[in-house]
Design a protein around this motif. Structure first.
Motif, PDB file in Angstrom:
ATOM      1  N   LYS A   1      -8.642  62.716 -22.907  1.00 57.73           N
ATOM      2  CA  LYS A   1      -8.232  64.073 -22.549  1.00 57.73           C
ATOM      3  C   LYS A   1      -9.380  65.008 -22.876  1.00 57.73           C
ATOM      4  CE  LYS A   1      -5.627  63.709 -26.801  1.00 57.73           C
ATOM      5  NZ  LYS A   1      -4.286  63.516 -27.366  1.00 57.73           N
ATOM      6  N   ALA A   2      -9.279  66.227 -22.365  1.00 56.20           N
ATOM      7  CA  ALA A   2     -10.318  67.238 -22.609  1.00 56.20           C
ATOM      8  C   ALA A   2      -9.627  68.546 -22.918  1.00 56.20           C
ATOM      9  CB  ALA A   2     -11.223  67.370 -21.397  1.00 56.20           C
TER      10      ALA A   2
ATOM     11  N   LEU B   1      -7.556  56.967 -13.352  1.00 54.15           N
ATOM     12  CA  LEU B   1      -8.849  56.596 -13.922  1.00 54.15           C
ATOM     13  C   LEU B   1      -8.747  56.467 -15.442  1.00 54.15           C
ATOM     14  CD1 LEU B   1     -11.144  59.001 -11.849  1.00 54.15           C
ATOM     15  CD2 LEU B   1     -11.124  56.502 -11.677  1.00 54.15           C
ATOM     16  N   ALA B   2      -8.137  57.474 -16.072  1.00 52.47           N
ATOM     17  CA  ALA B   2      -8.072  57.486 -17.540  1.00 52.47           C
ATOM     18  C   ALA B   2      -7.240  56.343 -18.090  1.00 52.47           C
ATOM     19  CB  ALA B   2      -7.508  58.828 -18.011  1.00 52.47           C
ATOM     20  N   ALA B   3      -6.211  55.951 -17.368  1.00 61.35           N
ATOM     21  CA  ALA B   3      -5.353  54.853 -17.848  1.00 61.35           C
ATOM     22  C   ALA B   3      -6.137  53.553 -17.981  1.00 61.35           C
ATOM     23  CB  ALA B   3      -4.166  54.667 -16.902  1.00 61.35           C
ATOM     24  N   GLY B   4      -7.202  53.416 -17.192  1.00 62.04           N
ATOM     25  CA  GLY B   4      -8.031  52.206 -17.260  1.00 62.04           C
ATOM     26  C   GLY B   4      -9.297  52.400 -18.066  1.00 62.04           C
ATOM     27  N   GLY B   5      -9.397  53.534 -18.762  1.00 59.43           N
ATOM     28  CA  GLY B   5     -10.538  53.752 -19.648  1.00 59.43           C
ATOM     29  C   GLY B   5     -11.690  54.514 -19.037  1.00 59.43           C
ATOM     30  N   ILE B   6     -11.506  55.085 -17.835  1.00 56.57           N
ATOM     31  CA  ILE B   6     -12.570  55.875 -17.199  1.00 56.57           C
ATOM     32  C   ILE B   6     -12.302  57.349 -17.466  1.00 56.57           C
ATOM     33  CG2 ILE B   6     -13.699  56.460 -15.013  1.00 56.57           C
ATOM     34  CD1 ILE B   6     -12.599  53.759 -13.924  1.00 56.57           C
ATOM     35  N   ASN B   7     -13.233  58.011 -18.166  1.00 54.17           N
ATOM     36  CA  ASN B   7     -13.062  59.428 -18.456  1.00 54.17           C
ATOM     37  C   ASN B   7     -13.509  60.244 -17.242  1.00 54.17           C
ATOM     38  OD1 ASN B   7     -13.279  62.131 -19.338  1.00 54.17           O
ATOM     39  ND2 ASN B   7     -13.593  61.456 -21.460  1.00 54.17           N
ATOM     40  N   PRO B   8     -12.575  60.916 -16.560  1.00 56.16           N
ATOM     41  CA  PRO B   8     -12.965  61.640 -15.336  1.00 56.16           C
ATOM     42  C   PRO B   8     -13.830  62.853 -15.600  1.00 56.16           C
ATOM     43  CG  PRO B   8     -10.664  62.074 -15.889  1.00 56.16           C
ATOM     44  CD  PRO B   8     -11.140  61.007 -16.837  1.00 56.16           C
ATOM     45  N   ASN B   9     -13.938  63.274 -16.845  1.00 54.36           N
ATOM     46  CA  ASN B   9     -14.795  64.418 -17.181  1.00 54.36           C
ATOM     47  C   ASN B   9     -16.223  64.007 -17.526  1.00 54.36           C
ATOM     48  OD1 ASN B   9     -12.712  66.160 -16.727  1.00 54.36           O
ATOM     49  ND2 ASN B   9     -12.717  67.082 -18.767  1.00 54.36           N
ATOM     50  N   THR B  10     -16.425  62.733 -17.907  1.00 50.77           N
ATOM     51  CA  THR B  10     -17.753  62.330 -18.364  1.00 50.77           C
ATOM     52  C   THR B  10     -18.301  61.070 -17.694  1.00 50.77           C
ATOM     53  OG1 THR B  10     -16.760  61.067 -20.188  1.00 50.77           O
ATOM     54  CG2 THR B  10     -17.393  63.361 -20.643  1.00 50.77           C
ATOM     55  N   ASP B  11     -17.426  60.197 -17.224  1.00 52.02           N
ATOM     56  CA  ASP B  11     -17.882  58.905 -16.693  1.00 52.02           C
ATOM     57  C   ASP B  11     -18.142  58.913 -15.200  1.00 52.02           C
ATOM     58  OD1 ASP B  11     -17.667  57.910 -19.243  1.00 52.02           O
ATOM     59  OD2 ASP B  11     -15.694  57.000 -18.920  1.00 52.02           O
TER      60      ASP B  11
END
Length: 443
Positions: A440-441, A203-213
């Motif tokens: 990242k978080a 998810l993050a590699a494509g710009g989706i923040n798994p903690n917020t999006d």
């Protein structure tokens, strides 16, 4: 007890848990240096045939997934008994949270001694990160069970997008759904576990923040398909046969197999409570030898159909043979018309050093747990790896099995790892890897 991720507010608690763990854990590393390599001459041979193990008993847990096949095969083909372990119980667990709880209990309190486990879990349990009252329970990793073989699936509503490794089009679709007032969710199997880390990376590699999006939710592996069917999630990451079953039931499709994100990535481990290992060193080696022989059996192409039949049995996975056999043989139909026969990213049980627990891989898992805030940024990963990773026992088992030198790694590190998005993990400099990541978080 909860499976929820630990947020930034827990930093002090995490640090306290780490200090407590380092004080209380047994000194198990036996002088093994991290990443420095080891000569075969240092192998010990504590196991001997003829029933001289300290105990013939062990209770081993597993989750209904195809990467637990070495445990099924070791039981079905008599490999545990072959090495003197005649009273091994292989027990199905309903979720990774249940596995954790039963490991904390131990067999003396009607729990389990060890078994099939997500590689990061022995670390999170040993450090007291995911245990009741953050009490550390030392666990030892004895072998890796497999490389690759997991998949990320998406729901039928995204069929036209034919999502793959690139999540950029998925991001736009998710944003549109969220803007309409609907909830969007990504499911994994345990916070900080492998499936959590694969789907977060993707998810993050494509710009989706798994903690917020997107909502990140925990769902037991065997319940993934049913939950996707009722619309509880938009995507999930899990092992087989659940991704293939999703396609066969026409509920969704495979976006990628996780080896497409990181070739031959480490996955599950075979682990035991460290007090069992300390009390029963010969039995521990005997169990490890049985698992290793089972891994060799699972790897052979001529055995794949038999392994799939074993997996399908009710006492093991309990899923239709048709949902298991194709991907067990390396043949992947993605559900979008894309078909890859003899997939280069199929699960490895033995080849390519699949069984050896590289310490450099454990370091990546701990580094990713820092990335997402499960561990504090200053957590001493190498100290914990020296406690948990018992690759010395794997080497002793390999020597007792008379494995050829070509099947035994000469180093505890596999070296620099490269990911599909161009990122590089150098185990000699994990901070540089963290610095290279945009989303990242960090705690």
């Amino acid at each position: 007890m909860t499976d929820k991720p630990i947020n930034d507010d827990n930093t002090n608690l995490l640090q306290a848990s780490r200090r407590r763990f380092l004080k209380q854990s047994i000194a198990a590393a036996g002088g093994v240096a991290l990443f420095g390599g080891m000569s075969l001459g240092s192998q010990s041979s504590v196991w001997a045939a003829g029933g001289d193990v300290e105990t013939t008993k062990a209770k081993l847990g597993f989750i209904a997934l195809t990467d637990a096949a070495p445990l099924f095969v070791a039981a079905e083909k008599g490999f545990f008994a072959k090495y003197g372990m005649t009273e091994v119980e292989v027990l199905k667990q309903s979720s990774w949270g249940t596995t954790r709880d039963n490991l904390v209990l131990g067999s003396a309190k009607n729990g389990i001694d060890g078994g099939h486990i997500l590689t990061p879990m022995p670390y999170l349990i040993s450090a007291g990160i995911v245990t009741p009252n953050n009490q550390p329970v030392p666990i030892s990793i004895l072998a890796r069970l497999n490389l690759g073989g997991q998949c990320i699936s998406v729901g039928e509503e995204y069929r036209d997008l034919k999502i793959g490794v690139d999540t950029a089009p998925f991001k736009a679709a998710l944003e549109a759904k969220k803007a309409s007032g609907k909830k969007i969710s990504a499911a994994m199997t345990f916070p900080g576990g492998t499936h959590d880390l694969w789907i977060r990376y993707w998810l993050a590699a494509g710009g989706i923040n798994p903690n917020t999006d997107i909502n990140t939710i925990v769902v037991p592996p065997a319940q993934m398909v049913a939950n996707m069917k009722v619309g509880s999630m938009d995507t999930f990451c899990v092992c087989e046969p659940w991704n293939a079953q999703l396609i066969n039931q026409k509920i969704g499709y495979t976006a990628n197999t996780t080896g497409e994100l990181w070739h031959n990535h480490p996955e599950k481990a075979f682990a035991l409570r460290s007090d069992y290992v300390a009390a029963n060193p010969k039995a521990t080696q005997a169990l490890t030898m049985a698992i290793m022989e089972a891994q060799m059996f699972c790897e052979k192409p001529e055995n794949k159909e038999e392994v799939a039949k074993i997996c399908s049995q009710r006492r093991w996975i309990g899923a239709p043979y048709a949902d298991i056999v194709d991907r067990m043989k390396g043949n992947f139909a993605y559900g979008t018309g894309k078909v890859v026969e003899n997939h280069p990213e199929q699960m490895r049980y033995w080849d390519d050093f699949a069984s050896y627990p590289f310490q450099s891989h454990d370091l990546w898992f701990l580094t990713e747990n820092k990335r997402w805030g499960y561990l504090p940024a200053d957590f001493d990963s190498k100290a914990l790896i020296a406690q948990v990773n018992r690759e010395d026992i794997w080497r002793a088992a390999a020597a007792a099995l008379n494995l050829p030198a070509a099947q035994i790694p000469t180093s505890t590190s596999r070296g620099i790892e490269k990911f599909f998005d161009g990122k590089v993990f150098d185990p000699e400099n994990p901070q540089a890897y963290l610095d290279s990541l945009t989303i990242k978080a960090m705690a």
